[in-house]
Design a protein around this motif. Structure first.
Motif, short mmCIF file in Angstrom:
data_model
loop_
_atom_site.label_atom_id
_atom_site.label_comp_id
_atom_site.label_asym_id
_atom_site.label_seq_id
_atom_site.Cartn_x
_atom_site.Cartn_y
_atom_site.Cartn_z
N LYS A 1 38.26 14.39 14.56
CA LYS A 1 37.25 15.83 13.45
C LYS A 1 37.82 15.00 12.50
O LYS A 1 36.21 16.39 11.82
N CYS B 1 36.27 8.92 24.87
CA CYS B 1 34.68 9.55 24.81
C CYS B 1 35.18 11.29 25.79
O CYS B 1 34.49 12.41 24.64
N ILE C 1 37.35 12.48 22.16
CA ILE C 1 36.51 12.32 21.02
C ILE C 1 35.54 13.93 21.59
O ILE C 1 35.30 14.43 20.11
N ALA C 2 35.88 14.61 22.30
CA ALA C 2 34.31 15.38 23.19
C ALA C 2 35.01 16.52 22.24
O ALA C 2 34.62 17.59 22.53
N THR D 1 36.52 17.65 20.28
CA THR D 1 36.74 17.67 18.69
C THR D 1 35.05 17.59 18.08
O THR D 1 35.04 17.16 17.33
N LEU D 2 34.44 16.79 18.89
CA LEU D 2 32.99 16.43 18.48
C LEU D 2 32.05 17.31 17.64
O LEU D 2 32.26 18.76 17.65
N ARG D 3 31.35 17.01 16.34
CA ARG D 3 31.21 18.14 15.78
C ARG D 3 29.79 17.19 15.11
O ARG D 3 29.67 15.80 15.44
N GLN E 1 28.49 13.52 13.28
CA GLN E 1 29.36 12.74 13.58
C GLN E 1 28.80 10.88 14.64
O GLN E 1 27.63 12.00 15.37
N ILE F 1 28.68 7.90 16.83
CA ILE F 1 30.31 7.14 17.86
C ILE F 1 29.76 6.41 17.72
O ILE F 1 29.09 5.72 18.71
N LEU G 1 29.25 12.58 26.14
CA LEU G 1 29.95 13.01 24.80
C LEU G 1 28.84 14.88 24.54
O LEU G 1 29.69 15.47 24.11
N PHE H 1 24.74 14.82 16.90
CA PHE H 1 26.03 13.10 16.65
C PHE H 1 24.96 12.39 17.16
O PHE H 1 23.97 12.33 17.81
#
Length: 447
Positions: free
Chosen positions: A92, A120, A123-124, A126-128, A131, A133, A152, A163
């Protein structure tokens, strides 16, 4: 380069001004050199890996990748620009995340995207918003859009709005001292205009030359094309080796003469099979995807068949030479494989044909050992777990005398090949070592 309106977007400006933090997932042959290049370019960089041993070594400033020296690693960790972790919740913190994880094949030679998919999913969590990717792993056209995006977006954010996605294929060549991550031109593409601008800003700050292309599918296809080109041409010379051998013609002599032509010819060289993560695997990613479009890939598939058959050809040449020259069956022979790595002067065994050679020899009842100055022990591998733990033997005169034959599978520079031929009754040379070094021995058989 044409100036686009998106180049003035705040996200692009932040990247260009190096006011962002980058993350690299997978600190192997691709990820660690990339992380060092990003850090040395002035970005604060986090490296992620599930292997705690790698993190411990990084923390001590001890590199496990030839392309990254201890001094460079210590400099970047000491500066505070780079650190490594197994804590994926720290994703994050990163504004740009590059994925550098393996993309192998299944036992049925279908793409295995489990590493990409699992990454992935991490990552998902904490995805914000904001970002970027980026996938760097080699794969088939459509992976970024068809595999990564749905996973994602499962977090509730939308690609291209909240994102952004990009693709930039790795072009690492282990052991090549002429080029490094920063000097190899970098193909870049984003999913949409803003993502493309972010990709150009980021990689344009990290490497000397970027090569923007129209779409992520195009970028994915570029990497496959590069390695399919090599695989097909290597298959061609491997097939010519078989044909010319039957005619009593040395294919190596043919290639040396042919490459004197200053146009219309590029030399490729035969060997005991294909190794490395890319060339033996990438063609099958395209052949698999092509079925969706009902497009045949006969040429590529034939090349794969030829290249994968080479280890068996080498073993047959060895068995024939043992019988004719020594009057000994392969099943009663002690064989030394010279070189475990897939290419010379590196400790990389990914898809190495040497492992297949050892397996075939064991199946035929031979006693098998190996010598490799870069690999003291056979590490864990997906397909050759039964070979794990075997240790490299010494290539000293007294020890060599105990073998019936040696097979040069990898032509490491630091090996005394004259001593080898002096003390081993039969040497099967798959790399043309003796001719290239002008060493003349009567017990050499090319294969």
């Amino acid at each position: 380069m044409k100036h686009e309106p998106e180049d003035n977007h705040p996200l692009v400006a932040a990247i260009r001004d190096k006011q962002i933090k980058a993350g690299v997932i997978g600190l192997g042959y691709v990820g660690l050199p990339l992380a060092m290049s990003i850090s040395r370019a002035g970005f604060h960089t986090l490296g992620f890996d599930i292997d705690t041993e790698k993190i411990v070594r990084i923390d001590k400033g001890k590199s496990y990748i030839e392309a990254v020296t201890d001094d460079v690693l210590a400099e970047e960790t000491g500066s505070g620009r780079f650190c490594a972790t197994t804590d994926f919740t720290r994703l994050k913190e990163c504004d740009v995340i590059a994925i550098c994880v393996p993309t192998p094949l299944t036992r049925y030679r279908d793409p295995d995207l489990s590493y990409v998919e699992n990454t992935c999913r991490e990552i998902a969590k904490t995805l914000r918003q904001g970002q970027l990717i980026v996938l760097e792993s080699t794969t088939y056209p459509g992976t970024t859009e068809e595999v990564m995006r749905p996973i994602l977006e499962g977090a509730g954010l939308r690609a291209g709005q909240d994102f952004y996605l990009g693709y930039s294929p790795e072009r690492e060549d282990p052991g090549n001292r002429e080029f490094n991550t920063s000097t190899i031109p970098k193909v870049v593409a984003g999913d949409g205009e803003l993502a493309s601008a972010m990709m150009r800003a980021f990689y344009g700050s990290v490497v000397e030359t970027i090569v923007p292309v129209a779409s992520v599918r195009t970028a994915e296809a570029v990497k496959l094309t590069e390695n399919i080109f090599r695989a097909v041409n290597i298959a061609l010379v491997n097939e010519l080796k078989l044909v010319y051998d039957a005619m009593g013609i040395d294919v190596w002599d043919v290639i040396e003469a042919a490459k004197t032509k200053p146009f219309g010819y590029m030399p490729f060289y035969p060997g005991p099979g294909l190794g490395g993560h890319c060339i033996p695997i990438d063609p099958f990613y395209l052949t698999w995807k092509s079925r969706e479009f009902e497009q045949p890939t006969r040429f590529i598939e034939l090349a794969g068949e030829i290249n994968t058959s080479m280890p068996r050809y080498v073993i047959e040449k060895l068995a024939e030479a043992l019988d004719r020259r020594l009057g000994k069956a392969l099943s009663r022979s002690r064989i030394l494989i010279m070189g475990l790595a897939y290419k010379k002067n590196v400790p990389d065994i990914r898809e190495s044909p040497s492992l297949r050679l050892m397996e075939l020899l064991i199946e035929r009842g031979a006693e098998v050992e190996y010598h490799d100055p870069f690999l003291d022990e056979v590490p864990r591998t997906r397909e050759y777990g039964h070979l794990k733990g075997r240790r490299s033997v010494q290539a000293e005169a007294d020890n060599l005398a105990g073998f019936d034959a040696a097979v040069i599978a990898t032509d490491h520079d630091g090996v005394d090949y004259a001593r080898l031929a002096t003390h081993v009754p039969l040497v099967v040379d798959t790399r043309n070592v003796y001719a290239r070094r002008s060493l003349a021995f009567d017990n050499i058989v090319k294969a």
